[in-house]
Design a protein around this motif. Structure first.
Motif, PDB file in Angstrom:
ATOM      1  N   SER A  68       0.867  -1.187   0.000  1.00 14.15           N
ATOM      2  CA  SER A  68       0.000   0.000   0.000  1.00 14.15           C
ATOM      3  C   SER A  68       0.902   1.235   0.000  1.00 14.15           C
ATOM      4  N   THR A  70       1.714   3.399   2.173  1.00 15.25           N
ATOM      5  CA  THR A  70       2.593   3.570   3.331  1.00 15.25           C
ATOM      6  C   THR A  70       3.938   2.887   3.115  1.00 15.25           C
ATOM      7  N   TRP A  99       3.158  10.527   8.928  1.00 16.52           N
ATOM      8  CA  TRP A  99       4.544  10.554   8.434  1.00 16.52           C
ATOM      9  C   TRP A  99       5.489  11.087   9.500  1.00 16.52           C
ATOM     10  N   THR A 148      -6.061  13.798   2.715  1.00 20.42           N
ATOM     11  CA  THR A 148      -7.336  13.093   2.568  1.00 20.42           C
ATOM     12  C   THR A 148      -8.208  13.208   3.823  1.00 20.42           C
ATOM     13  N   GLN A 200      -5.144   2.492  -5.067  1.00 20.65           N
ATOM     14  CA  GLN A 200      -6.582   2.392  -4.773  1.00 20.65           C
ATOM     15  C   GLN A 200      -7.306   3.738  -4.747  1.00 20.65           C
TER      16      GLN A 200
HETATM   17  C1  LIG Z   1      -2.867  11.181   1.789  1.00 21.78           C
HETATM   18  C2  LIG Z   1      -2.670   9.753   2.192  1.00 21.78           C
HETATM   19  N1  LIG Z   1      -1.444   9.343   2.523  1.00 21.78           N
HETATM   20  C3  LIG Z   1      -1.213   8.079   2.879  1.00 21.78           C
HETATM   21  C4  LIG Z   1      -2.205   7.148   2.944  1.00 21.78           C
HETATM   22  C5  LIG Z   1      -1.878   5.757   3.375  1.00 21.78           C
HETATM   23  O1  LIG Z   1      -1.902   4.953   2.257  1.00 21.78           O
HETATM   24  P1  LIG Z   1      -2.144   3.384   2.368  1.00 21.78           P
HETATM   25  O2  LIG Z   1      -3.367   3.200   3.198  1.00 21.78           O
HETATM   26  O3  LIG Z   1      -2.305   2.990   0.927  1.00 21.78           O
HETATM   27  O4  LIG Z   1      -0.945   2.800   2.983  1.00 21.78           O
HETATM   28  C6  LIG Z   1      -3.490   7.510   2.603  1.00 21.78           C
HETATM   29  C7  LIG Z   1      -4.575   6.541   2.669  1.00 21.78           C
HETATM   30  O5  LIG Z   1      -5.725   6.846   2.558  1.00 21.78           O
HETATM   31  C8  LIG Z   1      -3.727   8.850   2.210  1.00 21.78           C
HETATM   32  O6  LIG Z   1      -4.939   9.237   1.859  1.00 21.78           O
END
Ligand SMILES: Cc1ncc(COP(=O)(O)O)c(C=O)c1O
Length: 389
Positions: A68, A70, A99, A148, A200
């Motif tokens: 994913s 992260t 982060w 987000t 995704q």
């Molecule tokens: C801006 C942002 N950064 C990082 C992430 C984390 O990504 P993931 O859940 O694919 O590891 C998200 C997940 O929604 C996100 O919206």
């Protein structure tokens, strides 16, 4: 066991990820698994690696992890930095805060510029902070492009200008997880060193792929970075990617889907895709304003084309409201995260979303506002419909 009532018909997902996966992409993924050391895979590998450069608008190499988003962030840290390095993070929301937390866990020392979680990163503050770092101890600046959790889009070009104005050499690392392919993103033009994203969201795929565009300076940083790395090693990945192969088993099904996703984006045209997102976002904001609820983002310049966070009136719990919308109408909205838990719900308008899907979701919200006796005016759906024409 779920105690949800079965719902006839299709469910509606207004999430800022995972976003709806179009039939064409689902069909493209229904393929036999490829030999990832064979010539058919090689062609696919070379093609998607090249096409992803178009998506990021870069000539820099893009790598693709089975992970994913992260994971790609973790990779950005371990490939470029060493324990004890200082980094600057702009904490504008839940994902930015993640982060910062990750940086601490890796033994980095984050300087944090907080925001009110309702406006974007302030380039002036970034410049002032970096100007004080005469020794250039800060090795990287971490910024989220589209936060987000708040529905706020940051101005990455202005962050770069601020860094350049004070002549600071830190690497600019940008989280483009929920922005890439849903809104304008320019890795090269904005002078980004590391751009990170996931499958995704704007790319309309299931979760499972992470992308990283890496500048020459960031690649050079791997030579001195002391964090341990193996699976995440850019060097290993880049060496094999030259021939279209991957050092570890790639997610072949998702890569077939990625090729189809990029084909669809190109057919629609990136500018049209971005305009569609802006239009959907405006329709949602018109509905929210007509209901008399709060668009969480305070600065119209920073309104996100991908997601709108909606402030819930005092005394009403946004998480319970979201649950009601889901259980009663089979419409998935996103919840408030971190310190916004219970205070906002979020309407995603990212990826493969059309007018009718959007209006269906807004209708469910308007009905649920009445059921939950949330003080509001009716007419949100009508306002959105008027705007969409
Ligand atoms: C801006 C942002 N950064 C990082 C992430 C984390 O990504 P993931 O859940 O694919 O590891 C998200 C997940 O929604 C996100 O919206």
């Amino acid at each position: 066991m779920s105690n949800l009532m079965p719902h006839p018909g299709r469910s509606i997902q207004l999430l800022p990820g995972p976003t709806p996966v179009p039939e064409r992409i689902l069909a493209a993924m229904c393929r036999d698994v490829l030999d990832h050391r064979g010539p058919v895979f090689q062609e696919l590998g070379l093609s998607v690696l090249k096409e992803m450069q178009t998506v990021f608008r870069t000539k820099d190499p893009v790598i693709i992890y089975a992970s994913s988003g992260t994971g790609a962030w973790e990779a950005a840290i371990v490939n470029t930095l060493s324990p004890g390095d200082r980094v600057l993070t702009i904490e504008g929301g839940h994902f930015a805060a993640m982060w910062t937390g990750m940086a601490r866990d890796f033994g980095l020392i984050p300087d944090v510029i907080p925001t009110d979680w309702r406006t974007g990163p302030d380039p002036q503050k970034i410049a002032e902070h970096l100007a004080k770092d005469k020794e250039h101890a800060i090795k990287a600046v971490f910024v989220v492009h589209n936060e987000t959790s708040t529905g706020v889009r940051g101005a990455i070009a202005k962050v770069r200008e601020a860094m350049d104005a004070v002549g600071h050499p830190a690497l600019l690392m940008v989280d483009a997880v929920s922005s890439l392919a849903g809104m304008d993103y320019r890795h090269d033009e904005w002078g980004v060193d590391v751009s990170v994203s996931g499958s995704q969201k704007g790319l309309m795929l299931p979760p499972g792929l992470a992308f990283t565009a890496i500048s020459e300076r960031a690649r050079a940083a791997t030579e001195t970075a002391k964090m341990p790395r193996y699976y995440w090693s850019w060097t290993k990945m880049l060496a094999q990617n030259k021939e279209g192969y991957f050092p570890f088993t790639p997610a072949t099904g998702l890569l077939h889907g990625l090729a189809e996703s990029i084909a669809m984006l190109k057919e629609e045209g990136f500018d049209n895709v971005f305009a569609r997102h802006e239009r959907n976002a405006e329709a949602v904001r018109r509905a929210v304003c007509a209901w008399g609820l709060d668009v969480w983002c305070l600065d119209p310049e920073s309104y996100s084309p991908a997601v709108t966070a909606v402030g819930m009136p005092e005394g009403h719990d946004a998480t319970a409201f979201r649950k009601l919308v889901y259980e009663r109408f089979d419409v998935a909205l996103a919840m408030g995260l971190g310190k916004l838990a219970g205070k906002v719900f979020r309407i995603g308008h990212l990826g493969s979303v059309n007018d009718v899907t959007l209006l269906g979701g807004l209708t469910a919200i308007e009905r649920a506002l009445a059921i939950a006796k949330v003080p509001h005016s009716s007419g949100g759906v009508a306002a959105a419909m008027d705007y969409l024409g």
